[in-house]
Motif scaffolding. Structure first.
Motif, PDB file in Angstrom:
ATOM      1  N   SER A   4     -49.711  12.141  55.330  1.00  0.00           N
ATOM      2  CA  SER A   4     -50.874  12.288  56.209  1.00  0.00           C
ATOM      3  C   SER A   4     -51.661  13.546  55.850  1.00  0.00           C
ATOM      4  N   ALA A   5     -50.963  14.663  55.624  1.00  0.00           N
ATOM      5  CA  ALA A   5     -51.637  15.917  55.270  1.00  0.00           C
ATOM      6  C   ALA A   5     -52.379  15.782  53.943  1.00  0.00           C
ATOM      7  N   LEU A   6     -51.757  15.134  52.970  1.00  0.00           N
ATOM      8  CA  LEU A   6     -52.409  14.934  51.677  1.00  0.00           C
ATOM      9  C   LEU A   6     -53.639  14.056  51.829  1.00  0.00           C
ATOM     10  N   THR A   7     -53.521  12.972  52.570  1.00  0.00           N
ATOM     11  CA  THR A   7     -54.655  12.068  52.774  1.00  0.00           C
ATOM     12  C   THR A   7     -55.798  12.790  53.474  1.00  0.00           C
ATOM     13  N   GLN A   8     -55.482  13.588  54.485  1.00  0.00           N
ATOM     14  CA  GLN A   8     -56.517  14.356  55.181  1.00  0.00           C
ATOM     15  C   GLN A   8     -57.196  15.332  54.236  1.00  0.00           C
ATOM     16  N   THR A   9     -56.401  15.971  53.382  1.00  0.00           N
ATOM     17  CA  THR A   9     -56.936  16.974  52.461  1.00  0.00           C
ATOM     18  C   THR A   9     -57.840  16.345  51.411  1.00  0.00           C
ATOM     19  N   VAL A  10     -57.350  15.327  50.720  1.00  0.00           N
ATOM     20  CA  VAL A  10     -58.125  14.759  49.610  1.00  0.00           C
ATOM     21  C   VAL A  10     -59.307  13.933  50.086  1.00  0.00           C
ATOM     22  N   SER A  11     -59.260  13.443  51.323  1.00  0.00           N
ATOM     23  CA  SER A  11     -60.402  12.695  51.853  1.00  0.00           C
ATOM     24  C   SER A  11     -61.483  13.628  52.380  1.00  0.00           C
ATOM     25  N   GLY A  12     -61.134  14.911  52.555  1.00  0.00           N
ATOM     26  CA  GLY A  12     -62.099  15.865  53.077  1.00  0.00           C
ATOM     27  C   GLY A  12     -62.204  15.842  54.588  1.00  0.00           C
ATOM     28  N   THR A  13     -61.311  15.128  55.238  1.00  0.00           N
ATOM     29  CA  THR A  13     -61.339  15.046  56.697  1.00  0.00           C
ATOM     30  C   THR A  13     -61.139  16.418  57.317  1.00  0.00           C
ATOM     31  N   VAL A  34     -44.286  22.705  53.191  1.00  0.00           N
ATOM     32  CA  VAL A  34     -45.458  21.849  53.402  1.00  0.00           C
ATOM     33  C   VAL A  34     -46.611  22.308  52.524  1.00  0.00           C
ATOM     34  N   ARG A  35     -46.915  23.600  52.552  1.00  0.00           N
ATOM     35  CA  ARG A  35     -48.040  24.114  51.773  1.00  0.00           C
ATOM     36  C   ARG A  35     -47.848  23.826  50.283  1.00  0.00           C
ATOM     37  N   ASN A  36     -46.674  24.134  49.743  1.00  0.00           N
ATOM     38  CA  ASN A  36     -46.425  23.894  48.316  1.00  0.00           C
ATOM     39  C   ASN A  36     -46.524  22.418  47.968  1.00  0.00           C
ATOM     40  N   ALA A  37     -45.966  21.562  48.817  1.00  0.00           N
ATOM     41  CA  ALA A  37     -45.992  20.126  48.531  1.00  0.00           C
ATOM     42  C   ALA A  37     -47.414  19.570  48.580  1.00  0.00           C
ATOM     43  N   VAL A  38     -48.190  19.975  49.574  1.00  0.00           N
ATOM     44  CA  VAL A  38     -49.562  19.465  49.697  1.00  0.00           C
ATOM     45  C   VAL A  38     -50.435  19.987  48.560  1.00  0.00           C
ATOM     46  N   LEU A  39     -50.341  21.269  48.242  1.00  0.00           N
ATOM     47  CA  LEU A  39     -51.133  21.809  47.135  1.00  0.00           C
ATOM     48  C   LEU A  39     -50.732  21.178  45.801  1.00  0.00           C
ATOM     49  N   THR A  40     -49.431  21.002  45.582  1.00  0.00           N
ATOM     50  CA  THR A  40     -48.965  20.392  44.340  1.00  0.00           C
ATOM     51  C   THR A  40     -49.445  18.952  44.224  1.00  0.00           C
TER      52      THR A  40
END
Length: 184
Positions: free
Chosen positions: A39-48, A84-90
């Motif tokens: 969910s965090a990745l999808t929110q990030t890459v979609s620009g939400t 969480v931060r490392n996984a989402v940024l990676t």
């Protein structure tokens, strides 16, 4: 046309991000961790939302469920906010790298330049900031070799690559890393 892999985060890719970094624990806890990261990745890459807000939301959800840290199979333990931060940024960087590579291959570009930054791990410092043919890029930087824990876009890697046209592009000159100094 080259097809990129799907966006969702996969815990199966975690062993490829570092020295066998894969969450341990119960299956429901791993599934919850993966679902929240997805969910965090999808929110990030979609620009939400920004990655900071997506990570904060993920940390809040995970800590509300009682999760406070992630234990990895290699014995490393990370607090939930760091994991969480490392996984989402990676994962975001890996997705951007896949998209860049798909565009490079689709456009027929034969060379790439790899970014450089201060403080790169020793294994990355040797190949950063240089221009490579696509074959050299794969062999030297390990692109497309997820079993190599030191490949470009590996866990917490901040490097990227972009197209380079000989005779047209000018190599980016990166300032050298400053040496040690004493502070008063």
């Amino acid at each position: 046309m080259t097809k990129c892999s799907s966006i969702p985060f996969s815990p199966n890719s975690l062993p490829n991000h570092g020295p066998r970094l894969k969450p341990t624990g119960s299956v429901p806890a791993r599934r919850a961790f993966t679902a929240v990261l997805n969910s965090a990745l999808t929110q990030t890459v979609s620009g939400t939302v920004s990655y900071q807000q997506a990570c904060a939301n993920a940390v809040r959800l995970l800590t509300q469920s009682g999760l406070r840290h992630i234990d990895y199979k290699n014995g490393v333990t990370r607090q939930i906010d760091t994991a969480v931060r490392n996984a989402v940024l990676t994962a975001s960087a890996q997705l951007a790298g896949e998209i860049m590579q798909a565009n490079i291959e689709e456009s027929g570009v034969a060379y790439v330049q790899v970014s450089a930054h201060w403080g790169a791990r020793d294994s990355h410092a040797v190949w950063q900031g240089k221009v490579y043919s696509l074959a050299e890029f794969r062999s030297v930087c390990g692109y497309g070799e997820p079993s190599n824990p030191d490949h470009i876009y590996s866990y917490n890697c901040r490097h990227t690559h972009y197209p380079y046209w000989p005779g047209i592009s000018e190599p980016v000159e990166y300032p050298p890393e400053p040496g040690p100094f004493e502070a008063d």
